[in-house]
Motif scaffolding. Structure first.
Motif, short mmCIF file in Angstrom:
data_model
loop_
_atom_site.label_atom_id
_atom_site.label_comp_id
_atom_site.label_asym_id
_atom_site.label_seq_id
_atom_site.Cartn_x
_atom_site.Cartn_y
_atom_site.Cartn_z
N ALA A 140 0.82 -1.21 0.00
CA ALA A 140 0.00 0.00 0.00
C ALA A 140 0.85 1.25 0.00
O ALA A 140 1.87 1.33 0.68
CB ALA A 140 -0.92 0.00 1.22
N VAL A 141 0.40 2.22 -0.78
CA VAL A 141 1.04 3.54 -0.85
C VAL A 141 -0.06 4.57 -0.58
O VAL A 141 -1.09 4.55 -1.25
CB VAL A 141 1.67 3.78 -2.24
CG1 VAL A 141 2.24 5.20 -2.34
CG2 VAL A 141 2.74 2.74 -2.55
N THR A 142 0.15 5.41 0.41
CA THR A 142 -0.89 6.38 0.78
C THR A 142 -0.29 7.73 1.15
O THR A 142 0.32 7.85 2.22
CB THR A 142 -1.73 5.83 1.97
OG1 THR A 142 -2.37 4.62 1.57
CG2 THR A 142 -2.80 6.81 2.41
N PRO A 143 -0.46 8.74 0.28
CA PRO A 143 -0.06 10.08 0.67
C PRO A 143 -1.00 10.62 1.74
O PRO A 143 -2.20 10.33 1.70
CB PRO A 143 -0.19 10.90 -0.62
CG PRO A 143 -0.99 10.09 -1.55
CD PRO A 143 -1.00 8.67 -1.08
N ILE A 144 -0.47 11.36 2.70
CA ILE A 144 -1.31 12.02 3.69
C ILE A 144 -0.85 13.47 3.87
O ILE A 144 0.31 13.79 3.64
CB ILE A 144 -1.33 11.31 5.07
CG1 ILE A 144 0.08 11.18 5.65
CG2 ILE A 144 -2.02 9.97 5.01
CD1 ILE A 144 0.08 10.82 7.14
N GLY A 145 -1.78 14.31 4.30
CA GLY A 145 -1.47 15.71 4.54
C GLY A 145 -2.73 16.48 4.87
O GLY A 145 -3.83 15.90 4.92
N TYR A 146 -2.56 17.77 5.11
CA TYR A 146 -3.73 18.61 5.34
C TYR A 146 -4.42 18.84 4.01
O TYR A 146 -3.76 19.17 3.01
CB TYR A 146 -3.31 19.95 5.94
CG TYR A 146 -2.85 19.82 7.38
CD1 TYR A 146 -3.78 19.78 8.41
CD2 TYR A 146 -1.50 19.72 7.68
CE1 TYR A 146 -3.37 19.63 9.73
CE2 TYR A 146 -1.08 19.58 9.01
CZ TYR A 146 -2.01 19.53 10.02
OH TYR A 146 -1.61 19.37 11.31
N PRO A 147 -5.75 18.66 3.97
CA PRO A 147 -6.44 18.84 2.70
C PRO A 147 -6.41 20.32 2.27
O PRO A 147 -6.41 21.21 3.11
CB PRO A 147 -7.87 18.39 3.00
CG PRO A 147 -8.02 18.43 4.48
CD PRO A 147 -6.65 18.27 5.06
N ALA A 148 -6.39 20.54 0.96
CA ALA A 148 -6.36 21.91 0.43
C ALA A 148 -7.69 22.61 0.64
O ALA A 148 -7.74 23.84 0.72
CB ALA A 148 -5.99 21.87 -1.05
N TYR A 149 -8.76 21.86 0.72
CA TYR A 149 -10.10 22.42 0.94
C TYR A 149 -10.92 21.42 1.74
O TYR A 149 -10.55 20.23 1.81
CB TYR A 149 -10.79 22.78 -0.39
CG TYR A 149 -10.79 21.66 -1.39
CD1 TYR A 149 -11.81 20.71 -1.39
CD2 TYR A 149 -9.77 21.55 -2.33
CE1 TYR A 149 -11.80 19.68 -2.31
CE2 TYR A 149 -9.75 20.51 -3.24
CZ TYR A 149 -10.77 19.58 -3.23
OH TYR A 149 -10.76 18.54 -4.13
N PRO A 150 -12.04 21.86 2.37
CA PRO A 150 -12.75 20.98 3.31
C PRO A 150 -13.20 19.64 2.73
O PRO A 150 -12.96 18.61 3.34
CB PRO A 150 -13.96 21.83 3.75
CG PRO A 150 -13.52 23.24 3.53
CD PRO A 150 -12.60 23.23 2.35
N GLY A 151 -13.86 19.63 1.58
CA GLY A 151 -14.27 18.36 0.97
C GLY A 151 -15.43 17.70 1.71
O GLY A 151 -15.94 18.23 2.71
N GLU A 152 -15.86 16.59 1.20
CA GLU A 152 -16.96 15.86 1.84
C GLU A 152 -16.88 14.38 1.51
O GLU A 152 -16.19 13.98 0.58
CB GLU A 152 -18.32 16.41 1.40
CG GLU A 152 -18.55 16.33 -0.08
CD GLU A 152 -19.87 16.96 -0.51
OE1 GLU A 152 -20.33 16.65 -1.62
OE2 GLU A 152 -20.44 17.74 0.28
N ARG A 153 -17.63 13.60 2.29
CA ARG A 153 -17.58 12.15 2.12
C ARG A 153 -18.17 11.75 0.77
O ARG A 153 -19.14 12.36 0.30
CB ARG A 153 -18.38 11.49 3.25
CG ARG A 153 -18.08 10.01 3.35
CD ARG A 153 -18.61 9.40 4.62
NE ARG A 153 -20.04 9.22 4.55
CZ ARG A 153 -20.88 9.51 5.54
NH1 ARG A 153 -20.43 10.01 6.66
NH2 ARG A 153 -22.16 9.31 5.43
N SER A 154 -17.58 10.76 0.14
CA SER A 154 -18.10 10.25 -1.13
C SER A 154 -19.42 9.53 -0.89
O SER A 154 -19.65 9.01 0.20
CB SER A 154 -17.12 9.25 -1.74
OG SER A 154 -15.82 9.73 -1.67
N GLU A 155 -20.21 9.49 -1.94
CA GLU A 155 -21.50 8.81 -1.80
C GLU A 155 -21.27 7.30 -1.62
O GLU A 155 -20.40 6.72 -2.28
CB GLU A 155 -22.32 9.05 -3.08
CG GLU A 155 -23.80 8.88 -2.86
CD GLU A 155 -24.59 9.32 -4.09
OE1 GLU A 155 -25.43 8.52 -4.51
OE2 GLU A 155 -24.35 10.43 -4.60
#
Ligand SMILES: Cc1cc2nc3c(=O)[nH]c(=O)nc-3n(C[C@H](O)[C@H](O)[C@H](O)COP(=O)(O)O)c2cc1C
Length: 168
Positions: A140-155
């Protein structure tokens, strides 16, 4: 934040703020991965936290030009050696590494960070860039960080389409 709240606040983020992840936050995230269960408690998992910008940039190429891999301040990679097929027919190491990454993803949410699980990567390139020995499977490869904008959960499908009690 409860574990369920963390699960509810998790979604894939592909744009990150230009902000580093604090060392103590990363430490707690890695600790969550370290504490994850492994098949027969064999603990063959290695968790690699890629913070070096040059290495992260090289990983972009290994991840099919997914640019956000270079933008995220940390890229987590899980790999493990001595793989074996369990009686259930599944790879023990794939499971171990996936669970460790999932634990880290949830702790990242607790820390106010987001990420994106990547399956589109060339494991041999990742291996070469990160000096991972040939006997390790890169899971597994997973970038992590502070999101650039708030966003929302996928349907998501209705829960009753996914969850059944007792018999399918
Ligand atoms: C095994 C796996 C592989 C994935 N690979 C990629 C990938 O290479 N690139 C990407 O942008 N998203 C990738 N994703 C993210 C999925 O597209 C995402 O989880 C899915 O669309 C559901 O959205 P959510 O994470 O916001 O709930 C992957 C997710 C999983 C679980």
């Amino acid at each position: 934040m409860t574990v369920l709240e963390a699960a509810e606040r998790r979604w894939s983020v592909r744009e990150y703020a230009n902000r580093p992840v604090e060392d103590e936050k990363l430490e707690r995230i890695l600790r969550a991965g370290w504490l994850a269960p492994t098949a027969s408690n064999e603990q063959r998992t290695k968790i690699i936290a890629v913070t070096d910008p040059e290495l992260r940039q090289r990983l972009v190429d290994a991840c099919e030009d997914q640019e956000f891999v270079g933008q995220a301040p940390v890229v987590l990679v899980t790999c493990a050696d001595q793989d074996r097929t369990m009686i259930c027919g599944q790879s023990a190491r794939t499971m171990d590494c996936a669970i460790a990454m999932s634990f880290m993803r949830l702790q990242a949410i607790e820390e106010g960070l987001q990420g994106c699980w990547l399956g589109w990567f060339h494991s041999e390139q990742v291996r070469e860039i990160l000096n991972i020995p040939p006997e390790y499977v890169v899971v597994a490869v997973t970038p992590i960080g502070y999101p650039a904008y708030p966003g929302e959960r996928s349907e998501k499908k209705p829960m009753e389409d996914v969850v059944v009690y007792n018999r399918m």
